[in-house]
Structure formats: structure tokens, C-alpha cells
Scaffold this motif. Structure first.
Motif, short mmCIF file in Angstrom:
data_model
loop_
_atom_site.label_atom_id
_atom_site.label_comp_id
_atom_site.label_asym_id
_atom_site.label_seq_id
_atom_site.Cartn_x
_atom_site.Cartn_y
_atom_site.Cartn_z
N ASP A 79 0.66 -1.00 0.30
CA ASP A 79 0.32 -0.60 0.02
C ASP A 79 1.60 1.10 0.19
O ASP A 79 0.03 2.37 -0.54
CB ASP A 79 -1.51 -0.06 1.17
CG ASP A 79 -1.95 -0.86 1.12
OD1 ASP A 79 -2.67 -1.55 0.03
OD2 ASP A 79 -2.33 -1.83 2.51
N ILE A 80 2.50 1.35 0.58
CA ILE A 80 3.30 2.20 0.56
C ILE A 80 3.49 2.22 -0.59
O ILE A 80 3.12 4.05 -0.94
CB ILE A 80 4.02 2.07 1.67
CG1 ILE A 80 2.86 1.88 3.44
CG2 ILE A 80 5.20 3.34 1.51
CD1 ILE A 80 4.79 1.62 4.43
N VAL A 81 3.85 1.42 -1.21
CA VAL A 81 4.18 1.79 -2.64
C VAL A 81 3.62 1.85 -3.94
O VAL A 81 4.14 3.07 -4.16
CB VAL A 81 4.78 0.01 -3.48
CG1 VAL A 81 4.66 0.19 -4.80
CG2 VAL A 81 6.38 -0.39 -2.58
N VAL A 102 9.66 10.28 -5.50
CA VAL A 102 10.49 9.80 -3.96
C VAL A 102 11.16 9.46 -4.03
O VAL A 102 11.04 7.68 -3.83
CB VAL A 102 9.19 10.39 -3.33
CG1 VAL A 102 9.83 10.09 -1.24
CG2 VAL A 102 8.18 10.71 -3.05
N PRO A 103 12.82 9.85 -3.88
CA PRO A 103 13.52 8.44 -2.83
C PRO A 103 13.72 7.77 -1.97
O PRO A 103 12.77 8.32 -1.25
CB PRO A 103 15.29 9.20 -3.45
CG PRO A 103 14.46 10.54 -3.72
CD PRO A 103 13.23 11.26 -3.73
N ASP A 104 13.55 5.81 -2.68
CA ASP A 104 13.54 5.69 -1.32
C ASP A 104 14.64 5.76 -0.33
O ASP A 104 13.75 6.12 1.54
CB ASP A 104 14.41 4.03 -2.05
CG ASP A 104 13.45 3.16 -2.18
OD1 ASP A 104 12.60 3.69 -2.68
OD2 ASP A 104 14.09 2.41 -2.99
N ASN A 105 15.74 6.54 0.07
CA ASN A 105 16.26 7.14 0.83
C ASN A 105 15.51 8.08 1.44
O ASN A 105 15.60 8.20 3.07
CB ASN A 105 18.42 7.78 0.50
CG ASN A 105 18.07 8.23 -0.39
OD1 ASN A 105 17.14 9.30 -1.17
ND2 ASN A 105 19.11 9.37 -0.45
N GLU A 106 14.78 8.64 1.35
CA GLU A 106 13.74 10.35 1.15
C GLU A 106 12.70 9.93 2.40
O GLU A 106 12.83 9.81 3.06
CB GLU A 106 13.35 10.52 0.51
CG GLU A 106 14.41 11.90 -0.08
CD GLU A 106 14.97 12.45 1.01
OE1 GLU A 106 14.44 12.79 1.82
OE2 GLU A 106 16.54 12.97 1.17
N VAL A 107 11.80 8.26 1.83
CA VAL A 107 10.93 7.76 2.14
C VAL A 107 11.72 7.30 3.88
O VAL A 107 10.69 6.99 4.80
CB VAL A 107 10.68 6.38 2.18
CG1 VAL A 107 9.37 5.60 2.62
CG2 VAL A 107 9.51 7.53 0.25
N ILE A 130 3.88 14.72 3.59
CA ILE A 130 2.97 15.64 2.70
C ILE A 130 4.03 16.76 2.63
O ILE A 130 3.86 17.70 1.68
CB ILE A 130 2.08 16.01 4.04
CG1 ILE A 130 1.07 14.68 3.79
CG2 ILE A 130 1.56 17.51 3.24
CD1 ILE A 130 -0.14 15.00 4.37
N ASP A 131 4.62 17.26 3.63
CA ASP A 131 5.97 18.32 3.54
C ASP A 131 6.43 18.25 2.37
O ASP A 131 7.41 18.58 1.69
CB ASP A 131 6.63 18.51 5.08
CG ASP A 131 5.54 18.20 5.98
OD1 ASP A 131 4.59 20.21 5.91
OD2 ASP A 131 6.43 18.77 7.30
N TYR A 132 7.26 16.79 2.67
CA TYR A 132 7.84 16.55 0.95
C TYR A 132 7.69 16.35 -0.62
O TYR A 132 8.20 17.66 -1.27
CB TYR A 132 8.66 15.30 0.86
CG TYR A 132 10.19 14.71 -0.14
CD1 TYR A 132 10.86 15.09 0.15
CD2 TYR A 132 8.96 13.81 -1.29
CE1 TYR A 132 11.61 14.86 -0.90
CE2 TYR A 132 10.23 13.94 -2.14
CZ TYR A 132 11.81 14.32 -2.46
OH TYR A 132 12.20 14.11 -3.10
N VAL A 133 6.75 16.46 0.01
CA VAL A 133 5.85 17.13 -1.63
C VAL A 133 5.50 18.30 -2.40
O VAL A 133 5.20 18.48 -3.42
CB VAL A 133 4.23 15.70 -1.68
CG1 VAL A 133 3.82 16.65 -3.16
CG2 VAL A 133 4.28 14.00 -1.74
#
Length: 82
Positions: free
Chosen positions: A40-42, A56-61, A71-74
Motif C-alpha cells: 500500500d505504501i508503494v 520520492v527516492p527510497d532514501n527520503e522515504v 506531505i511536506d516533501y510533496v
């Protein structure tokens, strides 16, 4: 724009996982919702990337601990917020 992005993401989670919107906030974490699985996250990330024209890079997630951080990242990186 900020509220639109937040509402769009919360609406998506609510609709796809059948979670009442009022139960979802920027302070929510994956642990708050046992019905959310890693797939679901993917799918959420794929939706966000498509909807807002970002990657959204994995290292950021991995650094994100709440929905608010996502939300802030987006908000910071969105190319087509509407």
C-alpha cells in the motif's frame, strides 16, 4: 496549494484503504493503521509521483516517520499540484 496536497493525499489513503478521513492526520504513522501493508505504501508513492510529477527516492522515504513529513516533501517538490 498546501491544503490541496494534504487533502489529496488523505483522500487517496481514505478511499483506497477504507479509513475514515477524520482518523488520518499529518501526525499519522503506518503503525496507526494495521490495515496498511508495505504494498500500500508503494502504491501511495506511485500515486504521489504520478499525481504531483515528482520522484520520492527510497532514501527520503526511509527518513519519514509521519504522513506530515511525506506531505511536506510533496509540497516542497510538487511540479503539478493541481
Amino acid at each position: 496549494m498546501t491544503t490541496d496536497i494534504k487533502n489529496t493525499i488523505i483522500d487517496y489513503i481514505s478511499e483506497t484503504r477504507k479509513i475514515p478521513k477524520e482518523d488520518i492526520s499529518e501526525f499519522s504513522t503506518v503503525n496507526d493503521f494495521p490495515q496498511i501493508e508495505s504494498i500500500d505504501i508503494v502504491e501511495l508513492l506511485a500515486y504521489i509521483e504520478d499525481r504531483f510529477g515528482i520522484y520520492v527516492p527510497d532514501n527520503e522515504v526511509i527518513k519519514m516517520h509521519s504522513l506530515g513529513e511525506l506531505i511536506d516533501y510533496v509540497i516542497t517538490h510538487a511540479k503539478n499540484p493541481e
